[in-house]
Design an enzyme around this catalytic site. Structure first.
Site, PDB file in Angstrom:
ATOM      1  NE  ARG A  58      -2.410  -6.088  -6.884  1.00 15.96           N
ATOM      2  CZ  ARG A  58      -3.544  -6.572  -6.065  1.00 15.96           C
ATOM      3  NH1 ARG A  58      -3.748  -6.169  -5.600  1.00 15.96           N
ATOM      4  NH2 ARG A  58      -4.316  -6.648  -6.691  1.00 15.96           N
ATOM      5  CE1 TYR A 111      16.349  10.428  -0.911  1.00 11.03           C
ATOM      6  CE2 TYR A 111      14.367   9.384  -1.338  1.00 11.03           C
ATOM      7  CZ  TYR A 111      15.140   9.696  -2.007  1.00 11.03           C
ATOM      8  OH  TYR A 111      15.112   9.517  -2.867  1.00 11.03           O
ATOM      9  CG  ASP A 183      14.371   5.610   6.579  1.00 16.26           C
ATOM     10  OD1 ASP A 183      14.940   4.812   6.810  1.00 16.26           O
ATOM     11  OD2 ASP A 183      14.205   6.308   6.200  1.00 16.26           O
ATOM     12  CE  LYS A 208      19.144   4.349  -0.453  1.00 21.76           C
ATOM     13  NZ  LYS A 208      18.687   4.881  -1.558  1.00 21.76           N
TER      14      LYS A 208
END
Ligand code: LCS
Length: 393
Positions: A58, A111, A183, A208
């Site tokens: 993690r 988005y 972004d 993407k």
């Protein structure tokens, strides 16, 4: 990785391990949740940060780090953090930089969930958010308040393809002591590197173009400075939205062909945009590479190419759009973008359905807008498929 290398070379080599174990050419998948310490003192030194070395997946993993190094090289940043999804990247930067009573000003056409998580969830903790048409930098300036800590832009914007001038947005943010977060999902670092224009933090949905094969979700945060990295990393590790090594390996594999895929998809998109402009059933086309795009010159200034996303309006509005989506045979009716296969979707009822109708329409996400994510198929096949579907209107 040397900064002087071309971006296509970086995509293929960045992130390679400094020393291979068996002479392997691909970075191995270190599928281990935890890492042994040679001694108790060594374990303590790793935890205190006095010594480098992996501890627990993690908090860091060699395969995930290879992906992070590749992203750092591609964006020319200081360091990257891979996250479970793009939304994990975005919510982690919001969590890091927004305290109770703080304000964030953002692009209205982002988005949907990047905006809704602020309006619906962060508002519960007293964070204030305003979304404006950031393609005009004056609107950002007017949205700034004394408590504005972050300016958040998405360019090109999902789904309107609006272009925000990154340099001007950075000037406005910095003049008021706020950070500029960009972004960069729609462009990918192959076409746009926001740090070159003054951004402080870059976020991505790796789902993407960077992964490119519609088979993995993932996200990333890249910082310009060490200080910003040191602020974000503990928040990410504590909230736990980090990436799994197998996921990282797949995305790194995808990045190796970034240049080839983006070049091909972009070439297809440029041709399709021009073709669609002259089709009798198409009422308008929005693609940054078309001279009639309102921010065509800004796109030329800050991007190396215009990308592979197009949005269009068709005759008979939403009814016409549904006819196209229901009749394509090669294009797939699905959300997401950036894969080798071409997709088509309807933002108002799908990706941006969570944004209230008035806010959505004010941001230009009209009912008639159909979004096309152009892939790497042969151009003629894509054109023929759209033509037969458009002719059904
Ligand atoms: N940023 C942008 C610009 C996006 O387009 C998306 C997802 C995200 C962030 C979130 O990334 P995720 O958590 O999904 O990896 N965009 C989608 C879209 O347009 N259709 O489906 C997902």
């Amino acid at each position: 990785m040397k900064n002087s290398l071309d971006k296509a070379t970086k995509a293929i080599h960045a992130g390679e391990l400094a020393e291979s174990i068996f002479g392997e050419v691909s970075v191995p998948i270190f599928q281990s949740s935890t890492f042994s310490f040679p001694s108790a003192d060594d374990g303590a030194a790793r935890f205190s940060g006095k010594k480098s070395g992996f501890i627990y997946t993690r908090m860091g993993n060699p395969t995930t780090k290879a992906l992070e190094d590749a992203l750092t090289a591609l964006e020319n940043g200081f360091a990257a953090m891979a996250t479970a999804t793009g939304m994990a990247a975005i919510t982690t930067v919001y969590l890091t930089f927004l305290n109770q009573g703080d304000h964030i000003a953002g692009t209205d056409s982002v988005y949907g969930p990047s905006r809704m998580v602020l309006e619906k969830e962060f508002s519960r903790f007293g964070v204030q958010a305003d979304f404006v048409d950031s393609t005009n930098p004056e609107n950002i300036e007017n949205a700034i308040r004394p408590n504005t800590k972050v300016v958040y832009i998405e360019t090109p914007a999902n789904p309107t393809m609006g272009i925000t001038d990154i340099q001007k947005a950075a000037q406005v943010a910095h003049a008021h002591g706020a950070l500029l977060i960009v972004d960069n999902t729609f462009a990918s670092p192959y076409l746009q590197r926001p740090f070159e224009h003054g951004a402080d933090v870059v976020v991505h949905s790796l789902t993407k173009f960077l992964n490119g094969h519609s088979d993995v979700v993932g996200g990333a945060i890249i910082t310009k400075t060490e200080a910003l990295y040191k602020k974000i990393r503990p928040v990410l590790n504590l909230f736990g939205g980090t990436m799994d090594p197998h996921q990282a390996w797949l995305i790194l594999r995808g990045i190796r062909t970034l240049a080839l895929r983006v070049e091909k998809a972009q070439e297809n998109a440029g041709k399709l945009a021009k073709f669609l402009q002259n089709h009798p059933k198409v009422t308008w086309v929005r693609y940054p590479g078309l001279p009639d795009h309102p921010q065509h010159e800004i796109a030329q200034k800050q991007m190396d190419g215009f990308g592979a996303m197009i949005c269009i309006g068709v005759k008979n509005g939403l009814t016409g759009g549904k006819t196209v989506m229901d009749n394509v045979k090669l294009f797939t009716l699905a959300v997401s973008l950036g894969g080798v296969e071409s997709l088509i979707e309807h933002p108002a009822s799908m990706t941006h359905a969570s944004v209230p109708k008035e806010e959505r329409e004010a941001a230009g996400v009209l009912d008639e807008l159909v979004r096309i994510a152009v892939g790497c198929e042969a151009y003629e096949d894509l054109r023929n498929d759209l033509v037969q579907a458009l002719n059904k209107i």
